[in-house]
Design a protein around this motif. Structure first.
Motif, PDB file in Angstrom:
ATOM      1  N   TRP A 292       0.831  -1.194   0.000  1.00  0.00           N
ATOM      2  CA  TRP A 292       0.000   0.000   0.000  1.00  0.00           C
ATOM      3  C   TRP A 292       0.866   1.243   0.000  1.00  0.00           C
ATOM      4  CZ3 TRP A 292      -0.941   4.076   3.472  1.00  0.00           C
ATOM      5  CH2 TRP A 292      -2.106   4.819   3.194  1.00  0.00           C
ATOM      6  N   ARG A 293       1.888   1.250   0.912  1.00  0.00           N
ATOM      7  CA  ARG A 293       2.717   2.448   1.050  1.00  0.00           C
ATOM      8  C   ARG A 293       3.498   2.720  -0.230  1.00  0.00           C
ATOM      9  NH1 ARG A 293       5.337   1.201   5.682  1.00  0.00           N
ATOM     10  NH2 ARG A 293       7.188   0.573   4.550  1.00  0.00           N
ATOM     11  N   TRP A 294       3.887   1.645  -0.925  1.00  0.00           N
ATOM     12  CA  TRP A 294       4.727   1.824  -2.093  1.00  0.00           C
ATOM     13  C   TRP A 294       3.973   1.898  -3.406  1.00  0.00           C
ATOM     14  CZ3 TRP A 294       9.615   3.451  -2.061  1.00  0.00           C
ATOM     15  CH2 TRP A 294      10.287   3.402  -0.833  1.00  0.00           C
ATOM     16  N   SER A 295       2.646   1.878  -3.395  1.00  0.00           N
ATOM     17  CA  SER A 295       1.980   2.035  -4.692  1.00  0.00           C
ATOM     18  C   SER A 295       0.632   2.749  -4.656  1.00  0.00           C
ATOM     19  CB  SER A 295       1.827   0.674  -5.377  1.00  0.00           C
ATOM     20  OG  SER A 295       1.245  -0.225  -4.489  1.00  0.00           O
ATOM     21  N   MET A 296       0.057   2.987  -3.474  1.00  0.00           N
ATOM     22  CA  MET A 296      -1.279   3.564  -3.452  1.00  0.00           C
ATOM     23  C   MET A 296      -1.316   4.958  -4.078  1.00  0.00           C
ATOM     24  SD  MET A 296      -4.192   2.462  -2.789  1.00  0.00           S
ATOM     25  CE  MET A 296      -5.798   3.203  -2.917  1.00  0.00           C
ATOM     26  N   ALA A 297      -0.242   5.734  -3.894  1.00  0.00           N
ATOM     27  CA  ALA A 297      -0.240   7.092  -4.461  1.00  0.00           C
ATOM     28  C   ALA A 297      -0.308   7.035  -5.988  1.00  0.00           C
ATOM     29  CB  ALA A 297       0.997   7.851  -3.994  1.00  0.00           C
ATOM     30  N   SER A 298       0.348   6.034  -6.585  1.00  0.00           N
ATOM     31  CA  SER A 298       0.260   5.877  -8.040  1.00  0.00           C
ATOM     32  C   SER A 298      -1.176   5.606  -8.448  1.00  0.00           C
ATOM     33  CB  SER A 298       1.141   4.719  -8.509  1.00  0.00           C
ATOM     34  OG  SER A 298       2.486   4.993  -8.249  1.00  0.00           O
TER      35      SER A 298
ATOM     36  N   GLU B 159      -3.846   6.544  -6.852  1.00  0.00           N
ATOM     37  CA  GLU B 159      -4.623   7.781  -6.709  1.00  0.00           C
ATOM     38  C   GLU B 159      -4.391   8.729  -7.885  1.00  0.00           C
ATOM     39  OE1 GLU B 159      -6.910   8.693  -4.630  1.00  0.00           O
ATOM     40  OE2 GLU B 159      -6.833   6.996  -3.251  1.00  0.00           O
ATOM     41  N   VAL B 160      -3.163   8.757  -8.390  1.00  0.00           N
ATOM     42  CA  VAL B 160      -2.861   9.643  -9.522  1.00  0.00           C
ATOM     43  C   VAL B 160      -3.512   9.103 -10.799  1.00  0.00           C
ATOM     44  CG1 VAL B 160      -1.033  10.442 -11.052  1.00  0.00           C
ATOM     45  CG2 VAL B 160      -0.740  10.587  -8.585  1.00  0.00           C
ATOM     46  N   LEU B 161      -3.314   7.812 -11.064  1.00  0.00           N
ATOM     47  CA  LEU B 161      -3.845   7.236 -12.307  1.00  0.00           C
ATOM     48  C   LEU B 161      -5.377   7.247 -12.317  1.00  0.00           C
ATOM     49  CD1 LEU B 161      -1.382   4.282 -12.811  1.00  0.00           C
ATOM     50  CD2 LEU B 161      -1.553   6.385 -14.137  1.00  0.00           C
ATOM     51  N   ARG B 162      -5.961   7.127 -11.138  1.00  0.00           N
ATOM     52  CA  ARG B 162      -7.417   7.092 -11.016  1.00  0.00           C
ATOM     53  C   ARG B 162      -8.065   8.387 -11.501  1.00  0.00           C
ATOM     54  NH1 ARG B 162     -10.954   8.432  -7.068  1.00  0.00           N
ATOM     55  NH2 ARG B 162      -9.339   9.512  -5.925  1.00  0.00           N
ATOM     56  N   THR B 163      -7.366   9.507 -11.312  1.00  0.00           N
ATOM     57  CA  THR B 163      -7.984  10.788 -11.681  1.00  0.00           C
ATOM     58  C   THR B 163      -7.896  11.059 -13.181  1.00  0.00           C
ATOM     59  OG1 THR B 163      -5.919  11.927 -11.231  1.00  0.00           O
ATOM     60  CG2 THR B 163      -7.531  11.891  -9.462  1.00  0.00           C
ATOM     61  N   LEU B 164      -7.147  10.223 -13.901  1.00  0.00           N
ATOM     62  CA  LEU B 164      -7.063  10.423 -15.352  1.00  0.00           C
ATOM     63  C   LEU B 164      -8.425  10.118 -15.972  1.00  0.00           C
ATOM     64  CD1 LEU B 164      -4.941  10.852 -17.669  1.00  0.00           C
ATOM     65  CD2 LEU B 164      -4.962   8.394 -17.898  1.00  0.00           C
ATOM     66  N   PRO B 165      -9.037  11.100 -16.636  1.00  0.00           N
ATOM     67  CA  PRO B 165     -10.363  10.833 -17.213  1.00  0.00           C
ATOM     68  C   PRO B 165     -10.280   9.697 -18.240  1.00  0.00           C
ATOM     69  CG  PRO B 165      -9.881  13.175 -17.219  1.00  0.00           C
ATOM     70  CD  PRO B 165      -8.614  12.472 -16.851  1.00  0.00           C
TER      71      PRO B 165
ATOM     72  N   ILE C 242     -10.249   0.708  -5.670  1.00  0.00           N
ATOM     73  CA  ILE C 242     -10.334   1.591  -4.511  1.00  0.00           C
ATOM     74  C   ILE C 242     -11.305   1.021  -3.485  1.00  0.00           C
ATOM     75  CG2 ILE C 242     -11.066   3.884  -3.774  1.00  0.00           C
ATOM     76  CD1 ILE C 242      -8.719   4.294  -5.356  1.00  0.00           C
TER      77      ILE C 242
END
Lengths: 254, 270
Positions: free
Chosen positions: A89-95, A97-103, A136
């Motif tokens: 989680w710590r090493w990939s969740m931010a990715s 979150e970023v990719l998720r916002t891509l329309p 998510i």
């Protein structure tokens, strides 16, 4: 969400249809491309009799559901990993979150570029788009498992895999199901768009073709088919989750 | 279709979602670096990231990039603002009046699940490829999370507060402003945050399908010209747009609602 449609609720659409028909017959509404409901109805009958409507509907429904099932598999696997392992989680969740916002719709041209106007392009981009809400919700659901359940499992010395499959995932089910409904809607949107601008198959392509050929009656038939398909898929999934998880829905139905 | 399941997902505990640790950006960064190092600059499918910048510059030299971006942002902001106001109003009416719910309920259910790509061609045929058309389609498809949240909030305003307003002799309008509105605002804000990505998606959709300019139109045009670096450049720009808009909405929500109790957990609207 209320599916109990009372008489007034059913009356409103009928009144709107009647007014629509009347205004066009009476010549009050005079858009070039707005056919009366009755002519849309006869166009639908024609397309249904020719078997074209069924074929298109089948393609779009099949691709949408296939992409959704694949997304479900991907999200359950990846989500279980991210939900259980704090390191992952710590090493990939931010990715995520970023990719998720891509329309997601912006990926349709990319898929068409790489895979060409094919059904594969439709499926790939729909799986990608539908995976995020599911992923998510699986992660959030697993991380929110009540401590009580985990304590009980420990007390009973259940193996870890058993805990995940029989306790944690069922506890996360309500959240996963709401993610699944979101994902199904997204899958349909992306599939229809991919058909409209790329793959010449299914309802999406039919809409573009009839729009360009200036056949508004046929176009309305296909547009309404997509809308009905969206409503039906959503309603079926909702009914299934009601059946499967009565306790959750008692809370939701209020 | 786009229910608001995400709402509860990101309201764990208090306030809006906290971003996970930034170490999690590592996989994404790794992919981009490996792509850059091993990617073939002439690849027709996967051009490396450095070529995206060159492609973006080339597009800008022809004066296409910045105006497209401006247009997309402008339409997005206008549509979201209209959706917020209309959605809050419609939700308040539907929440306050059981009659309105009975009459319009099934109709709103149908409209809510209407897939946006199918709505665009209808609007194009009826209204032409105008900005008004885009705005109408975008608002009509992106406002539902706001409507549902507002409706739910009005329904759950404690009866006591409304009666207190009555007892104090407040007029109908006054009650709306000082009793109903404060009760609905937090839910509307949450609805707006949920509607933000939907709104951006439909803005891009309308641009792609109606050819009204903007980044959505640009990306499809690059694809049709087989300018793959251009497509990826547009994709990266759209990605940044998505990230920025959702970040701005998250901050805005926190600022506007800083003195209010969080929306009760489990207020589902899907």
């Amino acid at each position: 969400m209320r599916l109990r449609a009372g008489l007034p609720g059913l009356l409103t659409p009928l009144l709107i249809l009647a007014a629509w028909e009347g205004l066009i017959r009476g010549g009050v509404l005079d858009f070039d491309y707005l056919p009366a409901p009755s002519s849309i109805g006869s166009a639908a009958a024609g397309l249904a009799a020719g078997g074209e409507l069924a074929e298109r509907l089948l393609h779009t429904t099949g691709v949408t559901l296939l992409a959704w099932v694949l997304a479900l598999a991907v999200a359950l696997a990846a989500g279980t990993l991210l939900g259980l392992s704090h390191t992952a989680w710590r090493w990939s969740m931010a990715s995520v979150e970023v990719l998720r916002t891509l329309p997601a719709v912006a990926l349709v041209p990319v898929a068409l570029l790489v895979l060409g106007p094919t059904t594969a392009a439709e499926i790939v981009v729909a799986v990608y788009a539908a995976s995020w809400p599911l992923l998510i919700s699986v992660v959030a659901g697993l991380q929110d498992t009540p401590q009580r359940l985990i304590d009980v499992a420990r007390q009973m010395r259940l193996p870890r895999s058993r805990v995940v499959v029989s306790l944690m995932l069922p506890a996360a089910a309500p959240l996963i199901l709401s993610g699944a409904r979101l994902a199904l809607g997204i899958s349909l949107i992306v599939v229809v768009l991919a058909e409209m601008v790329g793959n010449p198959a299914g309802l999406g392509a039919a809409i573009s073709e009839t729009q360009m050929a200036l056949q508004p009656e046929d176009m309305w038939v296909y547009v309404l088919s997509v809308a009905v398909l969206g409503t039906v898929l959503n309603a079926v999934l909702l009914a299934v989750s009601r059946r499967a998880l009565p306790a959750v829905l008692a809370r939701e139905a209020s | 279709m786009t229910g608001t399941g995400t709402m509860t997902l990101f309201r764990r505990g208090q306030g809006a979602a906290l971003f996970p640790p930034l170490t999690g950006l590592a996989p994404l960064a790794l992919v981009l670096v490996v792509w850059q190092l091993l990617g073939d600059p002439d690849s027709a499918n996967f051009p490396p990231p450095s070529s995206w910048f060159e492609a973006a510059e080339a597009v800008q030299r022809r004066g296409l990039l910045v105006p497209s971006l401006e247009r997309t942002l402008l339409v997005f902001a206008a549509a979201l603002a209209i959706a917020a106001v209309l959605g809050a109003a419609a939700g308040t009416v539907l929440g306050a009046s059981p009659l309105a719910r009975r009459v319009f309920g099934p109709l709103t259910e149908f409209l809510r699940t209407f897939p946006p790509p199918a709505a665009v061609p209808v609007a194009v045929l009826l209204l032409g490829t105008t900005t008004t058309m885009s705005l109408i389609v975008i608002v009509a498809t992106a406002m539902w999370p706001i409507v549902l949240n507002a409706q739910e909030a009005v329904r759950t305003i404690p009866r006591v507060r409304i009666d207190a307003g009555r007892a104090l002799g407040l007029s109908r309008g006054h009650r709306l402003v000082s009793v109903i509105a404060p009760g609905v605002l937090p839910a509307v804000m949450v609805g707006v945050r949920v509607a933000t990505p939907i709104c951006l998606i439909v803005v891009l959709l309308a641009e792609m399908l109606a050819g009204t300019g903007g980044v959505g139109h640009l990306i499809l045009e690059r694809q049709r010209l087989y300018d793959s670096a251009g497509v990826f450049a547009c994709l990266a720009i759209v990605g940044v747009l998505g990230l920025l808009t959702s970040a701005v909405m998250g901050v805005l929500e926190r600022v506007l609602l800083r003195n209010r109790p969080p929306v009760p957990h489990g207020r589902k609207t899907s």
